[in-house]
Design an enzyme around this catalytic site. Structure first.
Site, short mmCIF file in Angstrom:
data_model
loop_
_atom_site.label_atom_id
_atom_site.label_comp_id
_atom_site.label_asym_id
_atom_site.label_seq_id
_atom_site.Cartn_x
_atom_site.Cartn_y
_atom_site.Cartn_z
N ASN A 92 0.93 -1.29 -0.02
CA ASN A 92 0.09 0.05 -0.04
C ASN A 92 0.91 1.18 0.00
OD1 ASN A 92 -2.35 1.74 1.05
ND2 ASN A 92 -0.87 1.78 2.57
N TYR A 158 2.52 9.51 -11.20
CA TYR A 158 1.61 8.67 -10.39
C TYR A 158 0.66 7.63 -11.04
CZ TYR A 158 -2.10 8.06 -6.56
OH TYR A 158 -2.56 7.46 -5.61
N1 LIG Z 1 -5.75 9.10 -0.52
C1 LIG Z 1 -6.42 9.16 -1.55
O1 LIG Z 1 -7.10 9.48 -2.16
C2 LIG Z 1 -5.74 7.49 -2.38
C3 LIG Z 1 -6.54 7.32 -3.57
C4 LIG Z 1 -6.14 6.18 -4.31
C5 LIG Z 1 -4.89 5.53 -3.97
N2 LIG Z 1 -4.25 6.06 -2.85
C6 LIG Z 1 -3.10 4.99 -2.49
O2 LIG Z 1 -3.24 4.51 -1.29
C7 LIG Z 1 -1.95 4.38 -0.62
C8 LIG Z 1 -1.79 4.76 0.68
O3 LIG Z 1 -2.06 6.16 0.47
P1 LIG Z 1 -2.56 7.23 1.68
O4 LIG Z 1 -3.65 8.13 1.16
O5 LIG Z 1 -3.13 6.39 2.76
O6 LIG Z 1 -1.49 8.00 2.15
P2 LIG Z 1 -0.70 8.36 3.40
O7 LIG Z 1 0.41 9.53 3.14
O8 LIG Z 1 -1.52 8.66 4.45
O9 LIG Z 1 0.03 7.23 3.92
C9 LIG Z 1 1.12 6.46 3.10
C10 LIG Z 1 2.24 5.79 3.82
O10 LIG Z 1 3.15 5.37 3.23
C11 LIG Z 1 4.38 5.44 3.65
N3 LIG Z 1 5.49 5.61 2.72
C12 LIG Z 1 5.62 6.46 1.84
N4 LIG Z 1 6.67 6.01 1.07
C13 LIG Z 1 7.29 5.06 1.61
C14 LIG Z 1 8.50 4.13 1.30
N5 LIG Z 1 9.14 4.49 0.35
N6 LIG Z 1 8.65 3.05 1.97
C15 LIG Z 1 7.76 2.64 3.10
N7 LIG Z 1 6.60 3.52 3.49
C16 LIG Z 1 6.30 4.94 2.74
C17 LIG Z 1 4.19 6.99 4.36
O11 LIG Z 1 5.22 7.13 5.45
C18 LIG Z 1 2.81 6.93 4.86
O12 LIG Z 1 2.75 6.28 6.52
C19 LIG Z 1 -1.06 4.83 -1.61
O13 LIG Z 1 -0.47 3.89 -2.47
C20 LIG Z 1 -1.84 6.04 -2.49
O14 LIG Z 1 -1.39 6.08 -4.00
C21 LIG Z 1 -4.62 7.00 -1.92
#
Ligand SMILES: NC(=O)c1ccc[n+]([C@@H]2O[C@H](COP(=O)([O-])OP(=O)(O)OC[C@H]3O[C@@H](n4cnc5c(N)ncnc54)[C@H](O)[C@@H]3O)[C@@H](O)[C@H]2O)c1
Length: 252
Positions: A92, A158
């Site tokens: 994730n 992205y």
């Molecule tokens: N929030 C949205 O609208 C949304 C929509 C679609 C997909 N996503 C995807 O969901 C996933 C989680 O996103 P989120 O919205 O919860 O974001 P978030 O920023 O709340 O959480 C992301 C987490 O990933 C960790 N992270 C980042 N880079 C890293 C690395 N190199 N190694 C290990 N950990 C790492 C961060 O420290 C953070 O804790 C992502 O892949 C994002 O692309 C999010």
């Protein structure tokens, strides 16, 4: 919360210290799975661990950068050593990257987003497959996005990475079905997490909400329910697919 009956299972969640990953870790723990949280920062990892342990399961943390293959290999070895085996992998972790059009996107920014959001999923998926092959079973859930299906102006790296995750998932799933491993990707619409809420102002968030049929953003918990179902035996005939959880975004 709904209990997805994951007692005696072990799950790892990358990016599990925040947002969607934390909600997934919490629901998997509520459902009885022991949890390995992989993330970047000690403080956030410790806070997440305190939260997960309230569900009465084992929880370990790994400080790991998913874009660093050696770091991923080490984290998986430590996870298996401490929790015994691996049944569920939620790949994730991800970042948004800067907002720039393709013509202006800096190469270093491109590589950073691809290394974390695409290569990082591959490294984690590969170690998960190796671990699960020894059990003869497992479920891998790769976090894609609606932007794994359609484009969004200003986020070419992205969008490319997430399209790649959808393809990577299908390729690995057909290759490893015979090993008893199911692999699916999940495509959230816009979700209230730090990744979105900390970079967009209220006007932008409102405009984005209107692009969803339900006229709102989703919550991390709404994504976690899909992930927990894919992790559970209730989805035993489900593999090689992409599942949106998007409030109707992709229907337009
Ligand atoms: N929030 C949205 O609208 C949304 C929509 C679609 C997909 N996503 C995807 O969901 C996933 C989680 O996103 P989120 O919205 O919860 O974001 P978030 O920023 O709340 O959480 C992301 C987490 O990933 C960790 N992270 C980042 N880079 C890293 C690395 N190199 N190694 C290990 N950990 C790492 C961060 O420290 C953070 O804790 C992502 O892949 C994002 O692309 C999010």
């Amino acid at each position: 919360m709904i209990n997805y009956q994951l007692e005696s299972k072990v799950a790892m969640v990358t990016g599990g210290a925040s947002g969607i990953g934390l909600a997934c870790a919490e629901l998997l723990a509520f459902s009885g799975a022991d949890i390995a949280i992989w993330d970047l920062h000690d403080d956030a990892l410790e806070a997440a661990k305190q939260r997960i342990q309230k569900h009465g399961v084992k929880c370990i943390t790994q400080k790991v950068d998913v874009s660093d293959q050696q770091s991923v290999i080490k984290a998986m070895a430590d996870t298996i050593k401490q929790l015994g085996h691996l049944d569920i992998a939620v790949n994730n972790a991800g970042i948004g990257g800067p907002f720039e059009k393709s013509g202006d996107y800096k190469a270093e920014d491109w590589l950073n987003v691809i290394n974390i959001n695409f290569n990082g999923v591959f490294y984690c998926q590969q170690e998960a497959i190796k671990a699960m092959r020894t059990n003869g079973s497992g479920s891998i859930i790769n976090m894609a996005s609606i932007l794994g299906q359609v484009a969004f102006e200003g986020a070419p790296a992205y969008v490319s990475a997430k399209h790649g995750v959808v393809g990577m998932t299908k390729a690995a799933a057909i290759e490893h079905a015979a090993d008893g491993i199911r692999i699916n990707s999940v495509g959230p619409g816009f979700i209230h997490t730090p990744l979105v809420d900390q970079v967009m102002d209220d006007a932008t968030l409102n405009a984005i909400a209107q692009k969803h049929a339900m006229k709102r953003l989703g919550t991390p918990e709404e994504v976690a329910h899909l992930v927990a179902w894919l992790a559970s035996d209730a989805s035993s005939f489900v593999t090689a697919s992409y599942y949106p959880v998007d409030g109707g975004y992709l229907a337009y």
